[in-house]
Design a protein around this motif. Structure first.
Motif, mmCIF file in Angstrom:
data_model
loop_
_atom_site.group_PDB
_atom_site.id
_atom_site.type_symbol
_atom_site.label_atom_id
_atom_site.label_comp_id
_atom_site.label_asym_id
_atom_site.label_seq_id
_atom_site.Cartn_x
_atom_site.Cartn_y
_atom_site.Cartn_z
ATOM 1 N N ARG A 1 -35.008 48.733 144.503
ATOM 2 C CA ARG A 1 -36.403 49.783 144.478
ATOM 3 C C ARG A 1 -36.182 50.522 143.113
ATOM 4 O O ARG A 1 -37.300 50.552 142.216
ATOM 5 C CB ARG A 1 -36.024 50.664 145.617
ATOM 6 C CG ARG A 1 -37.282 51.777 145.834
ATOM 7 C CD ARG A 1 -36.904 52.933 146.775
ATOM 8 N NE ARG A 1 -35.688 53.292 146.830
ATOM 9 C CZ ARG A 1 -35.425 54.667 145.954
ATOM 10 N NH1 ARG A 1 -36.046 54.964 145.286
ATOM 11 N NH2 ARG A 1 -34.044 55.135 146.185
ATOM 12 N N ILE B 1 -39.009 50.492 140.239
ATOM 13 C CA ILE B 1 -39.361 51.633 139.475
ATOM 14 C C ILE B 1 -39.359 51.699 138.062
ATOM 15 O O ILE B 1 -40.162 51.864 137.219
ATOM 16 C CB ILE B 1 -38.925 52.715 140.063
ATOM 17 C CG1 ILE B 1 -39.265 53.208 141.418
ATOM 18 C CG2 ILE B 1 -39.071 54.032 139.060
ATOM 19 C CD1 ILE B 1 -38.663 54.009 142.239
ATOM 20 N N SER B 2 -38.119 51.343 137.623
ATOM 21 C CA SER B 2 -37.757 51.033 136.039
ATOM 22 C C SER B 2 -38.604 50.189 135.500
ATOM 23 O O SER B 2 -39.234 50.384 134.432
ATOM 24 C CB SER B 2 -36.548 50.566 135.907
ATOM 25 O OG SER B 2 -36.001 50.512 134.548
ATOM 26 N N GLU C 1 -41.612 49.354 136.324
ATOM 27 C CA GLU C 1 -43.103 49.874 136.070
ATOM 28 C C GLU C 1 -43.011 50.692 135.135
ATOM 29 O O GLU C 1 -44.249 50.797 134.495
ATOM 30 C CB GLU C 1 -43.327 50.419 137.637
ATOM 31 C CG GLU C 1 -44.806 50.941 137.370
ATOM 32 C CD GLU C 1 -45.160 51.828 138.795
ATOM 33 O OE1 GLU C 1 -46.249 52.034 138.993
ATOM 34 O OE2 GLU C 1 -44.339 52.173 139.723
ATOM 35 N N TYR D 1 -42.666 59.776 140.129
ATOM 36 C CA TYR D 1 -41.709 59.513 141.166
ATOM 37 C C TYR D 1 -40.761 60.764 141.261
ATOM 38 O O TYR D 1 -40.058 61.034 140.277
ATOM 39 C CB TYR D 1 -40.602 58.303 141.060
ATOM 40 C CG TYR D 1 -41.405 57.230 140.903
ATOM 41 C CD1 TYR D 1 -41.999 56.421 141.981
ATOM 42 C CD2 TYR D 1 -41.854 56.464 139.742
ATOM 43 C CE1 TYR D 1 -42.574 55.302 142.293
ATOM 44 C CE2 TYR D 1 -42.616 55.326 139.575
ATOM 45 C CZ TYR D 1 -43.041 54.622 140.893
ATOM 46 O OH TYR D 1 -43.749 53.695 140.849
ATOM 47 N N ARG E 1 -38.661 57.830 131.142
ATOM 48 C CA ARG E 1 -38.522 56.891 131.826
ATOM 49 C C ARG E 1 -37.193 56.063 131.849
ATOM 50 O O ARG E 1 -36.931 55.063 132.765
ATOM 51 C CB ARG E 1 -39.392 55.784 131.217
ATOM 52 C CG ARG E 1 -39.389 55.297 130.025
ATOM 53 C CD ARG E 1 -40.570 54.452 129.417
ATOM 54 N NE ARG E 1 -40.227 54.080 128.155
ATOM 55 C CZ ARG E 1 -41.091 53.187 127.471
ATOM 56 N NH1 ARG E 1 -42.177 52.573 128.076
ATOM 57 N NH2 ARG E 1 -40.937 52.813 126.335
ATOM 58 N N ALA F 1 -34.743 56.219 135.167
ATOM 59 C CA ALA F 1 -34.653 55.335 136.462
ATOM 60 C C ALA F 1 -33.577 54.588 136.453
ATOM 61 O O ALA F 1 -33.236 53.646 137.553
ATOM 62 C CB ALA F 1 -36.016 54.375 136.324
#
Length: 166
Positions: free
Chosen positions: A35, A39-40, A42, A86, A127, A130
């Protein structure tokens, strides 16, 4: 003899439940790894844009930073107020002392905002948060899954040769 067999069966059942618990915990750890990895991935697909305006305020009652910024992407103006889209990463990043010190420094700051090219109203100031301890989670989860499956096999494998069973 029956009492000893009953105790052995109970012990095997208890061990089986413990091993299944290890497997479930391992699957959760591996799932968390994937997960966060997604996220990372993205967030690293977001495009960098320099923010036009930027303000940061700290609230004494809560440890999080209040960030407001505006940016232009593809000829349109947008406003943002999140460190990251997030929530868990926003909380993690806002509690980081180095980020707080960097964002609230007294000199003129050019803020780089990362914009989602698919949805430009979605942006992120950070970012890298993540990342976290993903590899440890993957190693821990894989170890628990392997250990649980291996011990389940040892616990329930036939005690005689397969040919003798039929």
């Amino acid at each position: 003899m029956k009492r000893q067999h009953k105790a052995l069966t109970f012990f095997k059942g208890l061990l089986a439940i413990l091993m299944l618990f290890w497997i479930v915990v391992g699957c959760v750890a591996v799932g968390t790894f994937w997960r966060v990895e997604l996220i990372s991935k993205e967030l690293y697909g977001f495009e960098p844009v320099v923010a036009e305006t930027f303000t940061v305020s700290e609230s004494g009652s809560k440890p999080q930073l209040d960030v407001r910024y505006s940016y232009e992407y593809a000829g349109e103006k947008y406003e943002g107020h999140e460190l990251c889209p997030y929530n868990e990463l926003t909380v993690k990043a806002s509690l980081d002392g180095a980020l707080r010190k960097w964002l609230t420094r007294p000199d003129e700051l050019k803020l780089m905002v990362f914009v989602d090219p698919k949805n430009p109203s979605r942006s992120s100031v950070v970012r890298g948060w993540a990342r976290g301890n993903r590899i440890e989670g993957l190693a821990y989860g894989t170890f628990l899954i392997t250990l649980g499956l291996g011990l389940l096999y040892l616990l329930f494998r036939p005690s005689r040769r397969v040919q003798d069973l039929f």
